[in-house]
Design a protein around this motif. Structure first.
Motif, short mmCIF file in Angstrom:
data_model
loop_
_atom_site.label_atom_id
_atom_site.label_comp_id
_atom_site.label_asym_id
_atom_site.label_seq_id
_atom_site.Cartn_x
_atom_site.Cartn_y
_atom_site.Cartn_z
N VAL A 90 -5.38 -1.15 3.19
CA VAL A 90 -4.83 -2.19 4.07
C VAL A 90 -3.37 -1.90 4.38
CG1 VAL A 90 -4.19 -4.64 4.19
CG2 VAL A 90 -6.43 -3.98 3.31
N THR A 91 -2.63 -1.41 3.38
CA THR A 91 -1.22 -1.08 3.59
C THR A 91 -1.06 0.03 4.62
OG1 THR A 91 -0.60 -1.75 1.35
CG2 THR A 91 0.86 -0.20 2.46
N GLU A 92 -1.89 1.08 4.51
CA GLU A 92 -1.81 2.17 5.48
C GLU A 92 -2.14 1.68 6.90
OE1 GLU A 92 -4.30 5.39 4.01
OE2 GLU A 92 -2.45 6.41 3.39
N TRP A 93 -3.15 0.83 6.99
CA TRP A 93 -3.52 0.26 8.30
C TRP A 93 -2.38 -0.57 8.87
CZ3 TRP A 93 -4.22 -5.11 9.17
CH2 TRP A 93 -4.67 -5.43 10.46
N PHE A 94 -1.75 -1.39 8.04
CA PHE A 94 -0.65 -2.25 8.48
C PHE A 94 0.57 -1.41 8.88
CE2 PHE A 94 2.93 -5.16 7.95
CZ PHE A 94 2.45 -6.30 8.59
N THR A 95 0.81 -0.32 8.13
CA THR A 95 1.94 0.56 8.44
C THR A 95 1.74 1.26 9.77
OG1 THR A 95 2.35 0.90 6.08
CG2 THR A 95 3.33 2.49 7.59
N ASP A 96 0.50 1.60 10.09
CA ASP A 96 0.21 2.20 11.40
C ASP A 96 0.54 1.23 12.53
OD1 ASP A 96 -0.62 4.58 10.30
OD2 ASP A 96 -2.74 4.02 10.26
N LEU A 97 0.28 -0.05 12.30
CA LEU A 97 0.56 -1.06 13.31
C LEU A 97 2.04 -1.40 13.40
CD1 LEU A 97 -2.39 -3.59 12.76
CD2 LEU A 97 -2.16 -1.89 14.58
N ILE B 12 -7.43 0.27 -4.55
CA ILE B 12 -7.76 1.11 -3.41
C ILE B 12 -7.74 0.30 -2.12
CG2 ILE B 12 -9.57 2.54 -2.35
CD1 ILE B 12 -10.45 3.30 -5.19
N GLY B 13 -8.32 -0.90 -2.17
CA GLY B 13 -8.34 -1.74 -0.98
C GLY B 13 -6.95 -2.10 -0.48
N ALA B 14 -6.06 -2.44 -1.41
CA ALA B 14 -4.69 -2.79 -1.02
C ALA B 14 -3.98 -1.59 -0.39
CB ALA B 14 -3.91 -3.29 -2.24
N PHE B 15 -4.24 -0.40 -0.92
CA PHE B 15 -3.61 0.79 -0.37
C PHE B 15 -4.10 1.06 1.05
CE2 PHE B 15 -2.78 5.26 0.34
CZ PHE B 15 -1.54 5.45 -0.23
N ILE C 16 6.80 -2.21 0.82
CA ILE C 16 7.01 -3.65 1.00
C ILE C 16 5.66 -4.35 1.21
CG2 ILE C 16 7.89 -5.39 2.61
CD1 ILE C 16 10.04 -4.35 0.88
N THR C 17 4.83 -3.76 2.06
CA THR C 17 3.51 -4.34 2.32
C THR C 17 2.65 -4.35 1.07
OG1 THR C 17 3.61 -3.50 4.60
CG2 THR C 17 1.46 -4.19 3.77
N LEU C 18 2.62 -3.22 0.36
CA LEU C 18 1.80 -3.13 -0.85
C LEU C 18 2.29 -4.10 -1.92
CD1 LEU C 18 -0.58 -1.55 -2.05
CD2 LEU C 18 1.07 0.07 -2.99
N SER C 19 3.61 -4.20 -2.07
CA SER C 19 4.18 -5.11 -3.06
C SER C 19 3.86 -6.56 -2.72
CB SER C 19 5.69 -4.92 -3.16
OG SER C 19 6.01 -3.60 -3.56
N ALA D 230 1.49 6.65 -7.65
CA ALA D 230 2.75 5.91 -7.88
C ALA D 230 2.74 4.54 -7.20
CB ALA D 230 3.93 6.75 -7.41
N PRO D 231 2.43 4.44 -5.90
CA PRO D 231 2.43 3.10 -5.28
C PRO D 231 1.35 2.18 -5.84
CG PRO D 231 1.68 4.78 -3.71
CD PRO D 231 2.22 5.50 -4.89
N ILE D 232 0.17 2.71 -6.15
CA ILE D 232 -0.90 1.85 -6.71
C ILE D 232 -0.51 1.35 -8.09
CG2 ILE D 232 -3.28 1.85 -7.54
CD1 ILE D 232 -4.04 3.61 -5.19
N SER D 233 0.25 2.17 -8.84
CA SER D 233 0.71 1.71 -10.16
C SER D 233 1.63 0.50 -10.01
CB SER D 233 1.44 2.85 -10.88
OG SER D 233 2.70 3.14 -10.27
N ILE D 234 2.48 0.52 -9.00
CA ILE D 234 3.36 -0.63 -8.74
C ILE D 234 2.52 -1.85 -8.40
CG2 ILE D 234 5.11 -1.54 -7.17
CD1 ILE D 234 6.21 1.30 -6.93
#
Length: 377
Positions: free
Chosen positions: A226-233, A221-224, A241-244, A70-74
């Motif tokens: 990076v998003t997970e890494w950024f969300t951890d921080l 895949i790369g954006a997802f 929001i980050t992925l978008s 779902a998020p990657i589709s967005i």
């Protein structure tokens, strides 16, 4: 693991439902319904007759589609968005979304007075009303935030029954939302707010080649990751929001804008997500609760119906754009991803980014409105 729970088998069936919905959408009746609605209906039918697992026997594949697909589709859909074409749509969407959030709150307060669910559910009814207000403002995050505060998840059968009712009502409201513009235009003409003369999506829908496909898979895949890494921080910033943001920024670069097929790939993944929504529409779980199930379905359906009446009535006084109103209502009831599916079905691509924006706004305010309803009741 039984054959019906085999992830490859289930994924194959979901893909088949997408294919069938595409062909069915070409028929005279199918054109009126649209592929998005058809894939939900087709999958709901086969899940309820036991061809694939439903909500009560959910499999990890469904969770993976919710979590990753779902998020990657967005993200893919955003790779074709030109920001200059959506400026005029943003403010109206926010205004209508706030109206929709108010309509949800009033809807469940009025439904409480009419249905009196406390007669059957006791004090649990107050918490349940708050959970439903939260989820129909922002989504399941708000639903669970209210539930956890009152340990509602420990009420096994009632908690599971509420989720089942939520899935059924959400699916029904998607169907109604798709029909809203067609029905209302028979009585009142409307004006498309912020709709550009030209498509707001850049021309990346040509024949997809292997090079474009390779880059798109890598970028998604790369954006997802990076998003997970950024969300951890920065956990306070919602991951969507980050992925978008990554998708929008990449869309403005010449290289990404020339990639072919991002829009089609994103839309296909949205259809897979909608197929799982259909699989979660499990009527047997509602009927199994008997009197409690009937109370839940009536209370929830009436609350959402009142939301719809209010958002259409009040929304028409501000912006009489039936498609925008339907998309905003779906952002309330079903969340950002289903709102995007409506925008695609209505060919309102300039509303993709605003739909994501108001969906995130719903995540922010839904929990507060849920607790407000518990407090008022």
């Amino acid at each position: 693991m039984s054959f019906l729970e085999n992830p490859l088998y289930v994924l194959g069936i979901l893909c088949l439902m997408v294919v069938l919905s595409m062909y069915a959408a070409r028929t005279a009746l199918g054109k009126k319904l649209g592929a998005a609605l058809l894939v939900i209906l087709f999958t709901a039918v086969i899940a309820n007759i036991g061809i694939i697992p439903s909500a009560s026997d959910s499999i990890p594949l469904y969770d993976a589609i919710f979590t990753y697909v779902a998020p990657i589709s967005i993200f893919y859909l955003l790779l074709g968005v030109n920001l200059r074409s959506i400026r005029t749509a943003g403010a109206p969407m926010i205004v209508l979304f706030l109206i929709g959030s108010l309509a949800t709150t009033l809807g469940f307060l009025i439904s409480w007075v009419i249905v009196s669910p406390q007669d059957i559910l006791g004090d649990d009814g107050r918490v349940l009303a708050g959970m439903l207000t939260g989820t129909y403002t922002g989504g399941s995050v708000n639903f669970n935030a209210v539930a956890l505060e009152y340990d509602f998840q420990e009420k096994g059968i009632l908690y599971a029954g509420t989720i089942a009712v939520d899935n059924v009502v959400t699916t029904i409201w998607i169907i109604i939302s798709l029909a809203i513009p067609t029905v209302l235009r028979k009585f009142w003409t409307d004006k498309k707010i912020g709709a550009p003369r030209k498509s707001p999506v850049t021309d990346n829908n040509g024949a997809m080649n292997l090079q474009s496909l390779s880059w798109l898979i890598f970028l998604g895949i790369g954006a997802f990751v990076v998003t997970e890494w950024f969300t951890d921080l920065f956990p306070a910033i919602p991951s969507i929001i980050t992925l978008s943001t990554l998708g929008i920024l990449l869309a403005q670069t010449p290289f990404v804008s020339r990639l072919k097929g991002a829009h089609a790939l994103g839309l296909y993944l949205v259809f897979l997500f909608l197929a799982v929504i259909g699989a979660y529409c499990e009527l047997s779980s509602v009927f199994a609760l008997k009197e409690i199930g009937i109370t839940l379905i009536v209370f929830t359906s009436l609350g959402v119906l009142i939301h719809g009446i209010l958002v259409i009535t009040l929304g028409s006084l501000v912006y009489r754009d039936w498609e925008m109103i339907a998309i905003v209502s779906q952002a309330n009831i079903g969340g950002g991803t289903t709102a995007i599916a409506l925008a695609e079905t209505f060919n309102r691509n300039e509303l993709i980014v605003p739909a994501i924006m108001v969906g995130t706004l719903g995540n922010a305010v839904g929990t507060y409105l849920g607790f407000l309803v518990v407090y008022l009741l």
